[in-house]
Design an enzyme around this catalytic site. Structure first.
Site, PDB file in Angstrom:
ATOM      1  N   GLY A 302       0.850  -1.187   0.000  1.00  0.00           N
ATOM      2  CA  GLY A 302       0.000   0.000   0.000  1.00  0.00           C
ATOM      3  C   GLY A 302       0.882   1.231   0.000  1.00  0.00           C
ATOM      4  O   GLY A 302       1.124   1.877  -1.009  1.00  0.00           O
ATOM      5  N   ARG A 303       1.463   1.488   1.172  1.00  0.00           N
ATOM      6  CA  ARG A 303       2.279   2.680   1.387  1.00  0.00           C
ATOM      7  C   ARG A 303       3.400   2.833   0.355  1.00  0.00           C
ATOM      8  O   ARG A 303       3.644   3.931  -0.142  1.00  0.00           O
ATOM      9  CB  ARG A 303       2.894   2.585   2.787  1.00  0.00           C
ATOM     10  N   CYS A 372      -8.757  21.640  18.527  1.00  0.00           N
ATOM     11  CA  CYS A 372      -8.600  21.876  19.963  1.00  0.00           C
ATOM     12  C   CYS A 372      -8.011  20.666  20.677  1.00  0.00           C
ATOM     13  O   CYS A 372      -8.659  20.059  21.538  1.00  0.00           O
ATOM     14  CB  CYS A 372      -9.949  22.231  20.564  1.00  0.00           C
ATOM     15  N   TYR A 401      -2.361   6.528   3.786  1.00  0.00           N
ATOM     16  CA  TYR A 401      -2.903   6.716   5.131  1.00  0.00           C
ATOM     17  C   TYR A 401      -3.034   8.191   5.491  1.00  0.00           C
ATOM     18  O   TYR A 401      -2.885   8.580   6.645  1.00  0.00           O
ATOM     19  CB  TYR A 401      -2.054   5.952   6.171  1.00  0.00           C
TER      20      TYR A 401
HETATM   21  N1  LLP Z   1      -2.081  -6.218   3.982  1.00  0.00           N
HETATM   22  C1  LLP Z   1      -2.635  -6.229   5.207  1.00  0.00           C
HETATM   23  C2  LLP Z   1      -3.288  -7.446   5.677  1.00  0.00           C
HETATM   24  C3  LLP Z   1      -2.555  -5.083   6.019  1.00  0.00           C
HETATM   25  O1  LLP Z   1      -3.096  -5.099   7.242  1.00  0.00           O
HETATM   26  C4  LLP Z   1      -1.910  -3.913   5.540  1.00  0.00           C
HETATM   27  C5  LLP Z   1      -1.842  -2.702   6.339  1.00  0.00           C
HETATM   28  C6  LLP Z   1      -1.375  -3.949   4.232  1.00  0.00           C
HETATM   29  C7  LLP Z   1      -1.464  -5.121   3.493  1.00  0.00           C
HETATM   30  C8  LLP Z   1      -0.679  -2.766   3.614  1.00  0.00           C
HETATM   31  O2  LLP Z   1       0.459  -2.430   4.312  1.00  0.00           O
HETATM   32  P1  LLP Z   1       1.482  -1.329   3.723  1.00  0.00           P
HETATM   33  O3  LLP Z   1       2.143  -1.937   2.509  1.00  0.00           O
HETATM   34  O4  LLP Z   1       0.726  -0.127   3.371  1.00  0.00           O
HETATM   35  O5  LLP Z   1       2.422  -1.113   4.843  1.00  0.00           O
HETATM   36  N2  LLP Z   1      -2.278   3.708   9.296  1.00  0.00           N
HETATM   37  C9  LLP Z   1      -0.923   3.202   9.453  1.00  0.00           C
HETATM   38  C10 LLP Z   1      -0.699   1.949   8.643  1.00  0.00           C
HETATM   39  C11 LLP Z   1      -1.690   0.849   8.929  1.00  0.00           C
HETATM   40  C12 LLP Z   1      -1.433  -0.398   8.132  1.00  0.00           C
HETATM   41  C13 LLP Z   1      -2.524  -1.386   8.294  1.00  0.00           C
HETATM   42  N3  LLP Z   1      -2.390  -2.566   7.494  1.00  0.00           N
HETATM   43  C14 LLP Z   1       0.059   4.310   9.091  1.00  0.00           C
HETATM   44  O6  LLP Z   1      -0.370   5.411   8.749  1.00  0.00           O
HETATM   45  O7  LLP Z   1       1.265   4.113   9.180  1.00  0.00           O
END
Ligand code: LLP
Length: 442
Positions: A302-303, A372, A401
Site C-alpha cells: 500500500g504505502r 482543539c 494513510y
Molecule cells: N495487507 C494487510 C493485511 C494489512 O493489514 C496492511 C496494512 C497492508 C497489506 C498494507 O500495508 P502497507 O504496505 O501499506 O504497509 N495507518 C498506518 C498503517 C496501517 C497499516 C494497516 N495494514 C500508518 O499510517 O502508518
C-alpha cells in the site's frame, strides 16, 4: 518520467520537484516553486484552495512498475492494499495496469468493483472481523482469495458459500510470531496480536477446513506489519510460511498461492531514496524461501506504492509565539492527516516557494493545526526558513494513510484530492461542504 531523474532542488522526485517558473501567478525572477509533475502548485491552490491533497499519477505508475519488475522472476500478482488510499481515481489508475487489490471491508470491495468490475478476480479479502454480509458480497463477486483469520470465520464463510451453492477459495492468515521493528500500533506478526491464526495451529486447521464441502484450500497468507524498512523479518516470516507449505503439501493440500501481505516501509525523513534497490532487497528476502515451491506470490503493498506520490498542501494562517516558543498555525489539521498525532510519525514539510535569499534565518517552530487538541500537530521543533503568514507548505509523503484516515472532527469538511498527470490536474474528490456533513443528521 524515469527514476533516474534527480533535481538538485528535489522534494520527492519525480512527482514533486522545485522548478523555476515563468508563467501564471509568479514573477519571472521569483523563487523556485514546488510543482506536482508539470503544474506549479500555487496554480492549483488558487483554483481549489487548501488543505489540498495532490497525487502524482506518473509517480504511482512508476512505483508500481518498479515493484512489479522486482518480482519478475516469480509468478506473482500485486494486490494493492486499498486501505492506504482508496480514492476511485487511484484504484482506476492501478486497475488499468492490471493490478489486483487487497480489501478489508465490503466497502473497499465495492470501491474496487466501481473502479473496475473485472478486477474482482484479482481481489484478496483480508481482515479479522469480516461479517457474513461482507463474505457473501465477496463470494458473489467471485474474488480470488479469502484470507481467513480464525476458525469461526472459516465456518461463517462455509455457511455463506453453502447458501450460495458455491465454493470459497481459502488461505489461512498465519501469524508467524516474527518481530518487526515498527510502531507498536502497526506491528501485527506476534502471537499477542489479534491477527491470523498461530502458525503452529495452522496444520490442524487446514485439516479441518479441507473436509468442509464449500471451502477449498488455495494458499497461505501472512502479514507482519507496516512501515517495516528492514527486509530480514519479511524473509524470516516467509521461511516459516515456506516450511508450512511443505507440511501442508505432505498432508495432501494443494497450495497454489502464498500471500506475503504488505508492509514495506518508505523513508519519511530522507529527501529521496533508491526505491528500486529497496524493493529488490525486499523481493530477494521474500522469494528466497519460496524458490522451488512453484506457488504464485501475492503481494499487498500500500504505502510503498502511493506514500511518496502524494502531498498535503496547507496554508499558514497565523504565526504566533508563546513565551518564546514559536508556532506556525496552518489550515490543515489532524483530521486531514492523523499520522503525526496517532503514531508520532515524521513528515517532511517544505515551503512551496523555496526562498533562498541570503539573510533569512531558520526558525525553530511547531507546525500545528487549528483543532482543539495538543496532539494536533504536524511537526515539533522543526527548522523552517522564512515562512510567513499566507505562505503555502507541502507536507510530504502523505499519499498513503492520509486522506484514507481523514475525519470530520471539529466539523471540518474533508480536503479535495487532485490527480496530476503531466500538465493535467483532475479533481478525484471534491472538497466536502459543511452541508454534506449536516445532511444525514436528523
Ligand atoms: N495487507 C494487510 C493485511 C494489512 O493489514 C496492511 C496494512 C497492508 C497489506 C498494507 O500495508 P502497507 O504496505 O501499506 O504497509 N495507518 C498506518 C498503517 C496501517 C497499516 C494497516 N495494514 C500508518 O499510517 O502508518
Amino acid at each position: 518520467m524515469t527514476s533516474s531523474f534527480q533535481s538538485p532542488r528535489a522534494a520527492r522526485p519525480p512527482g514533486f520537484i522545485y522548478r523555476d517558473t515563468k508563467h501564471g501567478l509568479l514573477r519571472r525572477d521569483g523563487p523556485p516553486v514546488l510543482h506536482c509533475e508539470n503544474v506549479p502548485i500555487p496554480k492549483l491552490v488558487k483554483k481549489y484552495g487548501t488543505p489540498l491533497y495532490l497525487y502524482s499519477a506518473g509517480m504511482i505508475h512508476e512505483r508500481y512498475a518498479v515493484f512489479d519488475r522486482a518480482f519478475r522472476d516469480i509468478d506473482h500478482t500485486i494486490c494493492y492494499s486499498v486501505k492506504a488510499n482508496s480514492n476511485l481515481g487511484i484504484l482506476r489508475l492501478l486497475a488499468r495496469k492490471g493490478c489486483g487489490f487487497d480489501v478489508v471491508s465490503g466497502g473497499e470491495l465495492q470501491r474496487v468493483l466501481a473502479a473496475d468490475k473485472k478486477a474482482a478476480k484479482r481481489v484478496v479479502f483480508s481482515g479479522v472481523g469480516k461479517t457474513r454480509e461482507e463474505l457473501t458480497a465477496a463470494l458473489k463477486s467471485e474474488i480470488m482469495l479469502f484470507n481467513v483469520e480464525s476458525e469461526s470465520e472459516l465456518w461463517a464463510l462455509a455457511e455463506c458459500a453453502g447458501r450460495l451453492h458455491t465454493t470459497a477459495p481459502v488461505a489461512l492468515r498465519v501469524n508467524p510470531d516474527v518481530a518487526a521493528e515498527t510502531h507498536p500500533y502497526i506491528s501485527t506478526g506476534l502471537h499477542k496480536h489479534k491477527f491470523g491464526v498461530p502458525i503452529r495451529d495452522a496444520r490442524e486447521l487446514y485439516h479441518k477446513l479441507s473436509s468442509a464441502r464449500y471451502l477449498k484450500v488455495r494458499g497461505v497468507s501472512v502479514h507482519i506489519g507496516s512501515q517495516i524498512t528492514d527486509a530480514a523479518p519479511f524473509g524470516q516470516a516467509m521461511s516459516r510460511v515456506a516450511d508450512l507449505v511443505g507440511e501442508l503439501r505432505e498432508d495432501g493440500h494443494s497450495i497454489a498461492y502464498v500471500d506475503a501481505g504488505g508492509g514495506l516501509g518508505i523513508s519519511y525523513e530522507k529527501p529521496a531514496s533508491n526505491f528500486s534497490e529497496e524493493v529488490t532487497a525486499y523481493a530477494r528476502a521474500l522469494t528466497g524461501p519460496l524458490r522451488d515451491l512453484g506457488v504464485r506470490l501475492l503481494l499487498e503493498p500500500g504505502r510503498s506504492i502511493v506514500g511518496p506520490a502524494g502531498v498535503l498542501v496547507t496554508s499558514v494562517v497565523y504565526k504566533k509565539a508563546n513565551n518564546g516558543k514559536r508556532f506556525l498555525v496552518v489550515d490543515a489539521a489532524m483530521n486531514d492527516l492523523i499520522r503525526p498525532a496517532l503514531y508520532g510519525a515524521h513528515h517532511e514539510i517544505v515551503p512551496i516557494l523555496q526562498r533562498t535569499d541570503a539573510g533569512i534565518k531558520p526558525e525553530t517552530v511547531d507546525i500545528v493545526g487549528p483543532i482543539c487538541e495538543t496532539g494536533d500537530f504536524f511537526a515539533r521543533d522543526r527548522q523552517m526558513s522564512g515562512v510567513e503568514e499566507g505562505d503555502l507548505l507541502a507536507i510530504l509523503d502523505a499519499g498513503a494513510y492520509g486522506m484514507a484516515l481523514a475525519s470530520n472532527y471539529n466539523t471540518r469538511p474533508r480536503a479535495a484530492e487532485l490527480l496530476v498527470a503531466g500538465t493535467s490536474a483532475k479533481v478525484i474528490r471534491r472538497r466536502e461542504k459543511i452541508s454534506d456533513l449536516l445532511r444525514d443528521e436528523l
